[in-house]
Enzyme design. Structure first.
Site, PDB file in Angstrom:
ATOM      1  N   HIS A 275       0.967  -1.438  -0.325  1.00  0.00           N
ATOM      2  CA  HIS A 275      -0.243  -0.150   0.445  1.00  0.00           C
ATOM      3  C   HIS A 275       1.078   1.269  -0.385  1.00  0.00           C
ATOM      4  O   HIS A 275       1.674   1.409   0.726  1.00  0.00           O
ATOM      5  CB  HIS A 275      -0.768   0.032   1.652  1.00  0.00           C
ATOM      6  CG  HIS A 275      -1.780   1.132   1.337  1.00  0.00           C
ATOM      7  ND1 HIS A 275      -3.132   1.028   1.434  1.00  0.00           N
ATOM      8  CD2 HIS A 275      -1.392   2.622   1.630  1.00  0.00           C
ATOM      9  CE1 HIS A 275      -3.418   1.568   1.269  1.00  0.00           C
ATOM     10  NE2 HIS A 275      -3.020   3.273   1.333  1.00  0.00           N
TER      11      HIS A 275
ATOM     12  N   HIS B  82       1.002   5.480  -1.852  1.00  0.00           N
ATOM     13  CA  HIS B  82       0.722   6.058  -2.636  1.00  0.00           C
ATOM     14  C   HIS B  82       1.632   6.377  -4.023  1.00  0.00           C
ATOM     15  O   HIS B  82       2.544   7.539  -3.693  1.00  0.00           O
ATOM     16  CB  HIS B  82      -0.310   7.202  -1.901  1.00  0.00           C
ATOM     17  CG  HIS B  82      -1.403   6.930  -1.475  1.00  0.00           C
ATOM     18  ND1 HIS B  82      -2.761   7.120  -1.674  1.00  0.00           N
ATOM     19  CD2 HIS B  82      -1.578   6.314   0.546  1.00  0.00           C
ATOM     20  CE1 HIS B  82      -3.296   6.210  -0.819  1.00  0.00           C
ATOM     21  NE2 HIS B  82      -2.300   6.272   0.320  1.00  0.00           N
TER      22      HIS B  82
ATOM     23  N   GLY C 293      -3.237  16.009  -0.844  1.00  0.00           N
ATOM     24  CA  GLY C 293      -3.044  16.908  -0.258  1.00  0.00           C
ATOM     25  C   GLY C 293      -4.897  17.397   0.201  1.00  0.00           C
ATOM     26  O   GLY C 293      -5.916  17.244  -0.881  1.00  0.00           O
TER      27      GLY C 293
ATOM     28  N   TYR D 261     -11.146   5.568  -3.796  1.00  0.00           N
ATOM     29  CA  TYR D 261     -12.329   4.883  -2.710  1.00  0.00           C
ATOM     30  C   TYR D 261     -13.308   5.386  -2.434  1.00  0.00           C
ATOM     31  O   TYR D 261     -14.102   4.807  -2.193  1.00  0.00           O
ATOM     32  CB  TYR D 261     -12.191   6.959  -1.740  1.00  0.00           C
ATOM     33  CG  TYR D 261     -10.709   6.864  -1.481  1.00  0.00           C
ATOM     34  CD1 TYR D 261     -10.106   6.197  -0.364  1.00  0.00           C
ATOM     35  CD2 TYR D 261     -11.040   7.714   0.448  1.00  0.00           C
ATOM     36  CE1 TYR D 261      -8.657   6.474   0.792  1.00  0.00           C
ATOM     37  CE2 TYR D 261     -10.082   8.092   1.021  1.00  0.00           C
ATOM     38  CZ  TYR D 261      -9.022   7.793   1.709  1.00  0.00           C
ATOM     39  OH  TYR D 261      -8.198   7.833   2.208  1.00  0.00           O
TER      40      TYR D 261
ATOM     41  N   ARG E   8     -15.091  11.199   3.932  1.00  0.00           N
ATOM     42  CA  ARG E   8     -14.168  10.723   2.286  1.00  0.00           C
ATOM     43  C   ARG E   8     -15.048   9.253   1.496  1.00  0.00           C
ATOM     44  O   ARG E   8     -15.252   9.569   0.439  1.00  0.00           O
ATOM     45  CB  ARG E   8     -13.130  10.912   2.443  1.00  0.00           C
ATOM     46  CG  ARG E   8     -12.505  11.636   3.120  1.00  0.00           C
ATOM     47  CD  ARG E   8     -11.043  11.802   3.170  1.00  0.00           C
ATOM     48  NE  ARG E   8     -10.641  10.964   4.243  1.00  0.00           N
ATOM     49  CZ  ARG E   8      -9.305  10.897   4.715  1.00  0.00           C
ATOM     50  NH1 ARG E   8      -8.535  11.059   3.621  1.00  0.00           N
ATOM     51  NH2 ARG E   8      -9.392   9.421   5.642  1.00  0.00           N
TER      52      ARG E   8
ATOM     53  N   HIS F 276      -5.824   0.548   8.242  1.00  0.00           N
ATOM     54  CA  HIS F 276      -5.873   1.067   8.788  1.00  0.00           C
ATOM     55  C   HIS F 276      -6.350   0.679  10.068  1.00  0.00           C
ATOM     56  O   HIS F 276      -6.966   1.302  10.590  1.00  0.00           O
ATOM     57  CB  HIS F 276      -6.039   2.544   8.368  1.00  0.00           C
ATOM     58  CG  HIS F 276      -5.256   3.184   6.621  1.00  0.00           C
ATOM     59  ND1 HIS F 276      -4.095   2.357   6.788  1.00  0.00           N
ATOM     60  CD2 HIS F 276      -6.062   2.987   5.906  1.00  0.00           C
ATOM     61  CE1 HIS F 276      -3.679   3.329   5.594  1.00  0.00           C
ATOM     62  NE2 HIS F 276      -5.217   3.393   5.036  1.00  0.00           N
TER      63      HIS F 276
ATOM     64  N   ARG G 234      -6.411   2.160  13.915  1.00  0.00           N
ATOM     65  CA  ARG G 234      -6.309   3.694  14.391  1.00  0.00           C
ATOM     66  C   ARG G 234      -7.058   3.254  16.483  1.00  0.00           C
ATOM     67  O   ARG G 234      -6.665   4.429  17.002  1.00  0.00           O
ATOM     68  CB  ARG G 234      -7.754   3.856  13.712  1.00  0.00           C
ATOM     69  CG  ARG G 234      -7.867   4.653  11.873  1.00  0.00           C
ATOM     70  CD  ARG G 234      -8.474   5.049  11.860  1.00  0.00           C
ATOM     71  NE  ARG G 234      -8.464   4.972   9.773  1.00  0.00           N
ATOM     72  CZ  ARG G 234      -7.626   6.041   9.458  1.00  0.00           C
ATOM     73  NH1 ARG G 234      -7.146   6.715  10.016  1.00  0.00           N
ATOM     74  NH2 ARG G 234      -7.790   5.317   8.590  1.00  0.00           N
TER      75      ARG G 234
ATOM     76  N   ASP H  67       2.249   2.896   3.947  1.00  0.00           N
ATOM     77  CA  ASP H  67       1.192   3.606   3.316  1.00  0.00           C
ATOM     78  C   ASP H  67       2.001   5.216   2.948  1.00  0.00           C
ATOM     79  O   ASP H  67       1.213   6.359   3.638  1.00  0.00           O
ATOM     80  CB  ASP H  67      -0.230   4.486   4.578  1.00  0.00           C
ATOM     81  CG  ASP H  67      -1.884   4.929   3.770  1.00  0.00           C
ATOM     82  OD1 ASP H  67      -1.317   4.840   3.002  1.00  0.00           O
ATOM     83  OD2 ASP H  67      -2.199   5.969   5.527  1.00  0.00           O
TER      84      ASP H  67
ATOM     85  N   SER I  54       4.034  10.040   4.714  1.00  0.00           N
ATOM     86  CA  SER I  54       5.512   9.683   4.815  1.00  0.00           C
ATOM     87  C   SER I  54       5.954   9.139   3.705  1.00  0.00           C
ATOM     88  O   SER I  54       5.433   8.745   2.813  1.00  0.00           O
ATOM     89  CB  SER I  54       4.850   9.174   5.807  1.00  0.00           C
ATOM     90  OG  SER I  54       4.015   7.679   5.146  1.00  0.00           O
TER      91      SER I  54
END
Length: 383
Positions: A64, A66, A72, A133, A166, A229, A232, A281, A285
């Site tokens: 995973h 990007h 952003g 998404y 989202r 994720h 959390r 992810d 980062s």
């Protein structure tokens, strides 16, 4: 082309003790006692890497990233740049899977596919998720099934957002249809065909996954779902562990740099050891956080290397059905790391038999730099 990695402490990822490996044309040809003189007598080019006193592991698999960067969420000026080839190599990652997130408009699937192909051209193994998404998913060919069937680099659908502001909060029937389409595409093409879910901080947590795996309503198997994720908070993690016991695959990201805490939590609550992976992810980062967190778990928190390596290698290869990846066995790809035992710093990174890092020094760079006058140097300001 032959490469001999001799006398290292091999973790395959299970410990094999001190032994040697012979790579033949980018594949693992033999593990065990290898006669160097006999190999030299073949008259073929032979590279020899003396790994005595070092650890030898499979290359890391990041499911995973990007790869096109993040768009952003504070305006156009906060978009982050693409993840570079050298960043991935310096993280000890030899196989990477790219994804889109909330933005499937400015960050596009054709752009992601081009990025993946470019990484493969330079010697890494790169794959991608179709979609993002939103439901219905954005695709390359019109359907998730066709993307998986006809585009070699596409292995499944994702990251589909749930329990997130989202998210498009799809109806369970619509979501089940997408999951089934991905599964059938994978079944017909011999790929994973799983659906990769982004799980947000919403109160519904994993309710939608429970709904679509209700066999009284839908014919969706838990093994077709791969949720990330999920660390959390404790409530979400406990719910995820229960789904893992039913067959759902889970993923912890390392963005918050608290992997040791959540691995301890997972083990304390009897999470199935073969149903968990770890990902970077990476966008804002760095991909390097993946290797940093592996180091932290072993060097600072007392995890056994043999115990946690599968989360970064074999488990990921299994869920993604990357059959030539994730372990050091004859016939598999020559993806491996040589590490300093005290620091777990990279000595060698080998991807498909090609030395990317040698004696701690990067041996490769982005191909476009060969014909460029540009000087590119970016440093994040986050501590």
């Amino acid at each position: 082309m032959l490469t001999l990695i001799k006398n290292g402490e091999v973790y395959a990822p299970a410990s094999r003790g001190q032994t040697s490996l012979l790579l033949v044309d980018g594949k693992i040809g033999q593990i065990g006692r290898i006669d160097q003189e006999a190999a030299e007598a073949l008259g073929l080019e032979l590279q020899v890497i003396d790994a005595e006193g070092c650890l030898v592991t499979p290359g890391l698999i990041d499911p995973h990233e990007h790869l096109l960067g993040g768009s952003g969420e504070k305006g156009f000026s906060t978009q982050s740049p693409e993840i570079s080839f050298s960043e991935i190599v310096k993280a000890g990652i030899t196989t990477v899977v790219g994804c889109l997130g909330v933005d499937t408009t400015m960050k596009t699937l054709p752009g992601l596919l081009a990025k993946v192909k470019g990484l493969c051209e330079q010697g890494l193994t790169a794959r991608m998720w179709t979609g993002g998404y939103n439901i219905p998913p954005t695709t390359l060919t019109g359907t998730v099934r066709n993307d998986i069937l006809f585009i070699a680099e596409v292995i499944g659908c994702g990251e589909v957002a749930v329990s997130d502001e989202r998210s498009t909060e799809p109806d369970p029937r619509e979501l089940a249809r997408v999951v089934n389409d991905a599964h059938v595409g994978g079944m017909l093409s011999g790929k994973a065909g799983v659906t990769h879910f982004h799980v947000g901080e919403g109160e519904r947590r994993l309710q939608c996954l429970r709904e679509i795996t209700d066999r009284t309503r839908f014919q969706v198997s838990p093994e077709w779902l791969y949720a990330t994720h999920v660390q959390r908070n404790e409530e979400l993690a406990l719910e995820a562990i229960e789904l893992a016991r039913q067959g759902v695959m889970l993923d912890f990201d390392v963005v918050e740099r608290d992997l040791a805490k959540w691995l301890n939590f997972y083990c304390e609550h009897q999470g199935p050891p073969d149903r968990l992976t770890v990902s970077s992810d990476a966008s804002e980062s760095s991909p390097g956080t993946l290797l940093d967190q592996l180091r932290s778990c072993v060097l600072e928190h007392g995890f056994a290397l043999e115990g946690i390596l599968p989360y970064f290698t074999a488990n990921t290869a299994n869920v993604l059905q990357l059959r030539s990846k994730g372990s050091l066995e004859p016939g598999k790809d020559g993806d491996l790391l040589v590490l300093e035992p005290e620091t777990l710093e990279l000595v060698e990174v080998i991807a498909r038999g090609k030395r990317m890092i040698s004696n701690g020094e990067l041996q490769v760079s982005e191909a476009f730099l060969q014909d460029s006058e540009r000087s590119i140097e970016l440093h994040g300001q986050k501590n």
